[in-house]
Design a protein around this motif. Structure first.
Motif, PDB file in Angstrom:
ATOM      1  N   GLU A  84       6.498  -5.404  -5.666  1.00  0.00           N
ATOM      2  CA  GLU A  84       6.894  -5.468  -4.249  1.00  0.00           C
ATOM      3  C   GLU A  84       7.996  -4.431  -4.026  1.00  0.00           C
ATOM      4  O   GLU A  84       8.990  -4.392  -4.764  1.00  0.00           O
ATOM      5  CB  GLU A  84       7.383  -6.858  -3.918  1.00  0.00           C
ATOM      6  N   LEU A  85       7.823  -3.604  -3.033  1.00  0.00           N
ATOM      7  CA  LEU A  85       8.777  -2.553  -2.719  1.00  0.00           C
ATOM      8  C   LEU A  85       9.387  -2.823  -1.351  1.00  0.00           C
ATOM      9  O   LEU A  85       8.663  -2.957  -0.363  1.00  0.00           O
ATOM     10  CB  LEU A  85       8.092  -1.189  -2.728  1.00  0.00           C
ATOM     11  N   HIS A 185      13.704  -2.925   8.022  1.00  0.00           N
ATOM     12  CA  HIS A 185      13.214  -2.972   6.649  1.00  0.00           C
ATOM     13  C   HIS A 185      11.689  -2.998   6.675  1.00  0.00           C
ATOM     14  O   HIS A 185      11.086  -3.570   7.590  1.00  0.00           O
ATOM     15  CB  HIS A 185      13.698  -4.235   5.929  1.00  0.00           C
ATOM     16  N   ILE A 186      11.094  -2.428   5.652  1.00  0.00           N
ATOM     17  CA  ILE A 186       9.658  -2.540   5.466  1.00  0.00           C
ATOM     18  C   ILE A 186       9.404  -2.979   4.034  1.00  0.00           C
ATOM     19  O   ILE A 186      10.114  -2.555   3.106  1.00  0.00           O
ATOM     20  CB  ILE A 186       8.917  -1.218   5.779  1.00  0.00           C
ATOM     21  N   GLY A 187       8.447  -3.867   3.856  1.00  0.00           N
ATOM     22  CA  GLY A 187       8.091  -4.351   2.534  1.00  0.00           C
ATOM     23  C   GLY A 187       6.640  -4.041   2.225  1.00  0.00           C
ATOM     24  O   GLY A 187       5.759  -4.274   3.058  1.00  0.00           O
ATOM     25  N   VAL A 197       1.664  -5.189   3.974  1.00  0.00           N
ATOM     26  CA  VAL A 197       2.835  -4.504   4.530  1.00  0.00           C
ATOM     27  C   VAL A 197       3.496  -5.414   5.554  1.00  0.00           C
ATOM     28  O   VAL A 197       2.826  -5.964   6.420  1.00  0.00           O
ATOM     29  CB  VAL A 197       2.452  -3.157   5.171  1.00  0.00           C
ATOM     30  N   ARG A 198       4.834  -5.534   5.447  1.00  0.00           N
ATOM     31  CA  ARG A 198       5.605  -6.367   6.362  1.00  0.00           C
ATOM     32  C   ARG A 198       6.880  -5.657   6.747  1.00  0.00           C
ATOM     33  O   ARG A 198       7.313  -4.716   6.074  1.00  0.00           O
ATOM     34  CB  ARG A 198       5.988  -7.711   5.712  1.00  0.00           C
ATOM     35  N   SER A 199       7.519  -6.128   7.809  1.00  0.00           N
ATOM     36  CA  SER A 199       8.828  -5.592   8.184  1.00  0.00           C
ATOM     37  C   SER A 199       9.773  -6.733   8.503  1.00  0.00           C
ATOM     38  O   SER A 199       9.369  -7.855   8.783  1.00  0.00           O
ATOM     39  CB  SER A 199       8.711  -4.677   9.404  1.00  0.00           C
ATOM     40  N   ILE A 216       1.618  -5.880   3.655  1.00  0.00           N
ATOM     41  CA  ILE A 216       2.620  -5.001   4.251  1.00  0.00           C
ATOM     42  C   ILE A 216       3.032  -5.647   5.561  1.00  0.00           C
ATOM     43  O   ILE A 216       2.211  -5.885   6.414  1.00  0.00           O
ATOM     44  CB  ILE A 216       2.065  -3.594   4.510  1.00  0.00           C
ATOM     45  N   SER A 217       4.311  -5.926   5.695  1.00  0.00           N
ATOM     46  CA  SER A 217       4.758  -6.660   6.857  1.00  0.00           C
ATOM     47  C   SER A 217       6.010  -6.030   7.433  1.00  0.00           C
ATOM     48  O   SER A 217       6.688  -5.278   6.767  1.00  0.00           O
ATOM     49  CB  SER A 217       5.046  -8.115   6.487  1.00  0.00           C
ATOM     50  N   THR A 218       6.310  -6.402   8.691  1.00  0.00           N
ATOM     51  CA  THR A 218       7.478  -5.843   9.367  1.00  0.00           C
ATOM     52  C   THR A 218       8.105  -6.880  10.267  1.00  0.00           C
ATOM     53  O   THR A 218       7.474  -7.847  10.632  1.00  0.00           O
ATOM     54  CB  THR A 218       7.074  -4.628  10.226  1.00  0.00           C
ATOM     55  N   ASP A 219       9.377  -6.686  10.606  1.00  0.00           N
ATOM     56  CA  ASP A 219      10.006  -7.447  11.680  1.00  0.00           C
ATOM     57  C   ASP A 219      11.090  -6.563  12.254  1.00  0.00           C
ATOM     58  O   ASP A 219      12.212  -6.564  11.780  1.00  0.00           O
ATOM     59  CB  ASP A 219      10.597  -8.765  11.196  1.00  0.00           C
ATOM     60  N   PHE A 220      10.741  -5.811  13.281  1.00  0.00           N
ATOM     61  CA  PHE A 220      11.696  -4.930  13.926  1.00  0.00           C
ATOM     62  C   PHE A 220      12.210  -5.540  15.227  1.00  0.00           C
ATOM     63  O   PHE A 220      12.877  -4.884  15.998  1.00  0.00           O
ATOM     64  CB  PHE A 220      11.038  -3.569  14.203  1.00  0.00           C
ATOM     65  N   SER A 221      11.871  -6.806  15.477  1.00  0.00           N
ATOM     66  CA  SER A 221      12.294  -7.461  16.720  1.00  0.00           C
ATOM     67  C   SER A 221      13.582  -8.257  16.554  1.00  0.00           C
ATOM     68  O   SER A 221      14.008  -8.934  17.473  1.00  0.00           O
ATOM     69  CB  SER A 221      11.175  -8.382  17.224  1.00  0.00           C
TER      70      SER A 221
END
Length: 342
Positions: A84-85, A185-187, A197-199, A216-221
């Motif tokens: 996991e990066l 952040h991005i994972g 992918v996530r954030s 891969i995920s993200t959360d920019f909110s």
């Protein structure tokens, strides 16, 4: 004696569980955390090229100037099978409506190779997680920018920059990560041949995700929760490749800053594929948008250009005629007025 509310106790237990109840651990030789510099201008386990600038608080791959490119590459090949990066970054600049181009997180066979794909070489072997911010997007597609996508390449595919890579991506999602006040952040998680992918807006306390998640995920909110961007199964990635991040600017520009990079090895003792030798396989994806022929934008034929020229000529002549007629009418009107006066 004060009684701790139940919801606070549960939250604390969840936080401790998320941070400690895991067999995943960070690989320091593949991670980049402040303070960055070692002795002199070197960074242990990392090399940088191009316009990359190292400061006390961030590593700037490109400044907010035109025609810049920079990259940072891990000098140790990654032999971890499941990983996991997590990347803490910031993209920002003066542009309000026009900005670009973006940056890419690489897991590639070759390192320190400059080229046209966001500062790295084309026809690469490995995985590219592309964070494309180019606001004046190229070609016909149905998504807006900024945009996150993934590309798996065995060395035979060309990244079509003129079409934003949509012909060879395996998945993608829109993600507003530019000029945000909170941290971004991005994972990237590769587990049991599944890429996710996530954030996340602020994940300084978070060491890793649950071992059952691969995405891969993200959360920019800034909602304090990981948001999944996409998850793709049947991705085959070799071991022994290098981790890197590159960025570029063209006619449009932005600051592309990297604040930290953390790689976690995922301990999956129940996975029989964990013992497979993946050192010599080629990267592959079972499902992706197949490469399509590059179709140039429609060009006007010679006949169309001639017709356009004549139409413009006729319009210009008509405009001149109207001006002359207007002047003649005005002069005639002035003469008639003087005759009536006398």
């Amino acid at each position: 004696m004060n009684v701790i509310p139940c919801w606070i106790l549960i939250s604390v237990l969840e936080l401790v569980s998320a941070e400690w109840n895991t067999k995943d651990y960070m690989k320091r030789e593949h991670s980049l955390i402040r303070p960055y510099q070692g002795s002199g201008m070197t960074i242990p386990y990392w090399d940088f090229t191009g316009s990359t600038m190292v400061t006390n608080n961030y590593i700037r791959l490109t400044p907010d100037l035109q025609s810049k490119q920079g990259a940072i590459w891990n000098s140790v090949p990654c032999h971890v099978r499941n990983w996991e990066l997590q990347v803490h970054f910031k993209v920002h600049g003066k542009g309000k409506d026009l900005f670009g181009d973006g940056f890419v997180i690489w897991y590639a066979r070759e390192r320190m190779k400059t080229g046209p794909v966001f500062g790295n070489q084309d026809y690469f072997q490995g995985l590219a997680i592309i964070l494309d911010t180019y606001s004046n997007h190229n070609g016909p597609h149905n998504h807006q920018h900024p945009y996150i996508s993934a590309m798996v390449n065995n060395g035979s595919l060309h990244y079509d920059h003129d079409r934003d890579g949509t012909h060879t991506q395996i998945a993608g999602c829109e993600a507003n990560f530019r000029n945000l006040e909170h941290d971004t952040h991005i994972g990237v998680r590769y587990e049991r041949d599944t890429l996710t992918v996530r954030s996340y807006p602020e994940a300084s306390w978070l060491t890793s995700w649950s071992a059952s998640i691969s995405a891969i995920s993200t959360d920019f909110s800034n909602k304090a929760a990981w948001k999944e961007c996409f998850s793709v199964k049947d991705i085959k990635l070799p071991t022994g490749y290098y981790i890197g991040i590159s960025a570029t600017t063209g006619d449009l520009s932005d600051n592309h800053d990297i604040l930290s990079i953390r790689l976690f090895e995922l301990d999956l003792p129940d996975d029989p594929r964990d013992q497979e030798d993946r050192s010599n396989i080629l990267p592959s994806a079972a499902y992706f948008d197949a490469p399509r022929e590059h179709v140039d934008d429609p060009k006007q034929s010679a006949f169309s250009r001639i017709m356009f020229f004549f139409l413009m000529l006729i319009a210009a002549l008509a405009l001149i005629a109207c001006v002359v007629i207007g002047i003649m009418w005005y002069q005639k009107h002035q003469e008639n007025s003087r005759k009536r006066f006398y």
